[in-house]
Design an enzyme around this catalytic site. Structure first.
Site, mmCIF file in Angstrom:
data_model
loop_
_atom_site.group_PDB
_atom_site.id
_atom_site.type_symbol
_atom_site.label_atom_id
_atom_site.label_comp_id
_atom_site.label_asym_id
_atom_site.label_seq_id
_atom_site.Cartn_x
_atom_site.Cartn_y
_atom_site.Cartn_z
ATOM 1 N N ASP A 181 0.902 -1.144 0.000
ATOM 2 C CA ASP A 181 0.000 0.000 0.000
ATOM 3 C C ASP A 181 0.941 1.194 0.000
ATOM 4 O OD1 ASP A 181 -1.419 2.291 0.917
ATOM 5 O OD2 ASP A 181 -3.033 0.965 1.539
ATOM 6 N N HIS A 182 1.052 1.881 -1.147
ATOM 7 C CA HIS A 182 2.156 2.848 -1.246
ATOM 8 C C HIS A 182 1.989 4.023 -0.270
ATOM 9 C CE1 HIS A 182 -0.463 5.060 -4.054
ATOM 10 N NE2 HIS A 182 0.310 6.105 -3.860
ATOM 11 N N HIS A 244 -5.796 2.816 1.094
ATOM 12 C CA HIS A 244 -5.022 3.951 1.622
ATOM 13 C C HIS A 244 -5.728 4.676 2.779
ATOM 14 C CE1 HIS A 244 -2.952 3.043 -1.986
ATOM 15 N NE2 HIS A 244 -3.697 3.757 -2.797
HETATM 16 O O1 LIG Z 1 -3.478 3.791 -5.533
HETATM 17 C C1 LIG Z 1 -3.825 4.802 -6.104
HETATM 18 O O2 LIG Z 1 -3.305 5.966 -5.696
HETATM 19 C C2 LIG Z 1 -3.302 7.098 -6.562
HETATM 20 C C3 LIG Z 1 -3.047 8.296 -5.668
HETATM 21 O O3 LIG Z 1 -1.768 8.153 -5.114
HETATM 22 P P1 LIG Z 1 -0.949 9.440 -4.665
HETATM 23 O O4 LIG Z 1 0.296 8.892 -4.082
HETATM 24 O O5 LIG Z 1 -0.731 10.265 -5.894
HETATM 25 O O6 LIG Z 1 -1.809 10.167 -3.689
HETATM 26 C C4 LIG Z 1 -4.603 7.264 -7.314
HETATM 27 O O7 LIG Z 1 -4.460 8.275 -8.285
HETATM 28 C C5 LIG Z 1 -4.927 5.969 -7.999
HETATM 29 O O8 LIG Z 1 -6.210 6.092 -8.623
HETATM 30 C C6 LIG Z 1 -4.949 4.828 -7.038
HETATM 31 O O9 LIG Z 1 -5.042 3.609 -7.750
#
Ligand SMILES: O=C1O[C@H](COP(=O)(O)O)[C@@H](O)[C@H](O)[C@H]1O
Ligand SMILES: NC(=O)C1=CN([C@@H]2O[C@H](COP(=O)(O)OP(=O)(O)OC[C@H]3O[C@@H](n4cnc5c(N)ncnc54)[C@H](OP(=O)(O)O)[C@@H]3O)[C@@H](O)[C@H]2O)C=CC1
Length: 501
Positions: A181-182, A244
């Site tokens: 989960d980044h 997230h």
């Molecule tokens: O996992 C995802 O995250 C992005 C948003 O990530 P961020 O680090 O730019 O806040 C989101 O745009 C994408 O739809 C989703 O799959």
């Protein structure tokens, strides 16, 4: 943290010709290499269908570093010499045997003792198949450690996630599986624990005795770009909230772990997720709001509505925005709403957490004609990184009058160049064998269990009035009403100077 001394390894990227590999994985591996955080004895094998050669693959890796505007130093040739490519068919045993042979060669060449990391950067329908062949064809090595990194989405509901998990568990043990989960790799998300557990002033106030509500916003200004096909089957609830947003809530709500080990941190997050108040389908409308963007203006530019985006049906009922009120039914949080919201094509790209403290029972500086300013702790996750604390101070030149003052700490002002990207940190952790910032199966299962009720209610209630927010706005009116019913409002995420009511 569980630190592994033995970190020289091979990394196999399934989906090495794809977008994620190009935008995130190659630049992260290069950064680790450049900073000396990757053991010099490493190998990377890229696999995908197309018939690239080692040379064309390396050229692609180099291009990805250039596109990421990385400062590439004189070591590029050496770095690229660790990369090889294999054209691959995920359903053909011969491909896995070829991969095993290539890994064996590279392990000899770079003196790697058999440690293998398999990164699934491919469409999720292949994850189970690949894991199973890795085991049956002996690519999962007996000689060193094996780790499987799994990209999102981990299923699309609880049953499909369970099925995927069972497939993976046939081949890999839970402690060999790293579900990414980044958001858990973001500097300020990792800082939540430090802010909470490293500061007496916050930990002692961190409960329903002193906090009135917590707001977690992750707004995006981009639309669905070229991911309409994927997104229309997912929506904001599955794409952002299930993973997230709930992960951030778990970090904010969990009890202090007895130590910072993977198992202890995960166990507290699991308990927090188990305390989420379950809803019935009928109750969903009381706690959750969905939205879909229509045409609007972003800055000066007119942008189309969601239903006019590529690969999106013109009568799509997929939500591009979700807001909700979560209640955590435990001793610490009973009565404190956690409001969350996330959406595409909102006014700003911003992720922020606002902790609003309760008002003093009697404030000597309250004036009948002035609104009260509650104390706020703001955790700025992105694009700005830092912490702000909104207090009340004396209004200069007057007596008996208070005015809000804001204390700011800007994390990325101090060392922006060295702030590692989330993927870089997570790759590093996985190589170290530290699973703390990856999600345990129980967290995934509990999140789906919570989210499935909402998606069922929304699927069954087709009576939605979409689009219901304009691109460039902060979402539908109903999301404001959700807080207004409790006597609160969303704190602004854009201009911090507005932090007075
Ligand atoms: O996992 C995802 O995250 C992005 C948003 O990530 P961020 O680090 O730019 O806040 C989101 O745009 C994408 O739809 C989703 O799959
Ligand atoms: N891109 C992003 O920003 C993010 C992506 N993810 C996740 O990462 C994963 C990959 O996403 P992304 O890189 O965007 O996807 P892409 O569509 O860009 O890439 C898919 C990759 O898989 C390969 N591939 C597809 N089918 C096969 C097959 N049958 N056999 C072998 N290789 C195959 C493709 O290569 P080829 O065509 O050469 O076979 C390509 O390398 C997905 O799970 C996604 O949800 C998660 C978060 C963010």
């Amino acid at each position: 943290m569980n630190i592994e001394a033995n970190t020289n390894c091979s990394i196999v990227i399934f989906g090495a010709t794809g977008d994620l590999a190009k935008r995130k994985l190659f630049p992260s591996i290069y950064n680790l290499y450049r900073k000396g955080q990757l053991d010099s004895r490493f190998a990377v094998v890229g696999v995908a269908r197309r018939g690239w050669t080692d040379e064309s693959f390396r050229e692609n890796v180099a291009a990805s570093l250039r596109d990421s505007k990385m400062q590439v130093e004189g070591d590029l040739e050496d770095f690229l010499s660790h990369f090889r490519y294999l054209a691959f068919d995920v359903t053909n045993t011969a491909s896995y045997q070829d991969l095993n042979t290539l890994l064996g060669e590279m392990e000899q060449q770079f003196d790697i003792p058999g440690n293998r990391m398999f990164y699934m950067a491919m469409a999720p329908e292949f994850f189970g198949t690949i894991a199973s062949y890795l085991k049956s064809e002996g690519v999962k090595n007996e000689k060193g450690w094996n780790r499987l990194i799994i990209e999102k989405p981990f299923g699309r509901d609880l049953p499909s996630a369970q099925k995927l998990n069972e497939e993976l568990r046939q081949a890999f043990a839970e402690d060999e599986i790293y579900r990414i989960d980044h958001y858990l790799g973001k500097e300020m998300v990792q800082n939540i624990e430090v802010i909470r557990f490293g500061n007496a002033i916050f930990e002692s106030l961190w409960s329903n005795r002193y906090i009135s509500n917590i707001q977690v916003t992750s707004s995006e200004s981009l639309g669905v770009e070229d991911r309409g096909g994927y997104y229309d089957k997912s929506g904001a609830l599955r794409d952002m909230l299930q993973n997230h947003m709930l992960q951030m809530v778990a970090l904010l709500a969990m009890e202090p772990p007895i130590r910072l080990s993977t198992d202890e941190v995960r166990s507290e997050k699991i308990k927090a997720l188990r305390s989420l108040r379950p809803m019935t389908e009928e109750e969903v409308a009381k706690y959750f709001v969905r939205g879909q963007y229509g045409p609007g203006t972003m800055g000066e530019k007119e942008v189309p509505g969601y239903r006019s985006e590529g690969n999106v049906p013109e009568d799509s009922r997929t939500e591009t925005y979700v807001a909700g009120k979560l209640m955590i039914d435990n001793f610490r949080w009973a009565g404190v709403p956690f409001y969350v919201r996330t959406g595409k094509r909102m006014a700003e790209k911003s992720t922020k957490i606002v902790i609003q403290f309760k008002d003093l029972p009697m404030n000597l500086y309250d004036k009948a004609d002035e609104k009260k300013q509650p104390n706020l702790l703001i955790i700025h996750i992105q694009p700005d990184e830092g912490i702000s604390l909104v207090l009340n101070g004396k209004k200069m030149g007057t007596s008996g009058t208070a005015t809000p003052v804001k204390l700011d700490y800007c994390n990325n002002c101090v060392d922006s160049l060295n702030t590692p990207e989330a993927y870089e940190k997570l790759l590093y952790d996985a190589i170290q064998g530290d699973g703390t910032n990856f999600t345990h199966w129980d967290e995934v299962a509990l999140s789906w269990q919570f989210v499935d009720v909402i998606s069922k209610a929304w699927t069954n209630n087709t009576n939605v009035d979409f689009p219901n927010y304009a691109a460039g706005s902060m979402g539908p009116q109903a999301a404001d009403d959700l807080l207004a019913e409790d006597g609160f409002h969303w704190w602004p995420i854009a201009d911090d100077s507005e932090f007075s009511i």
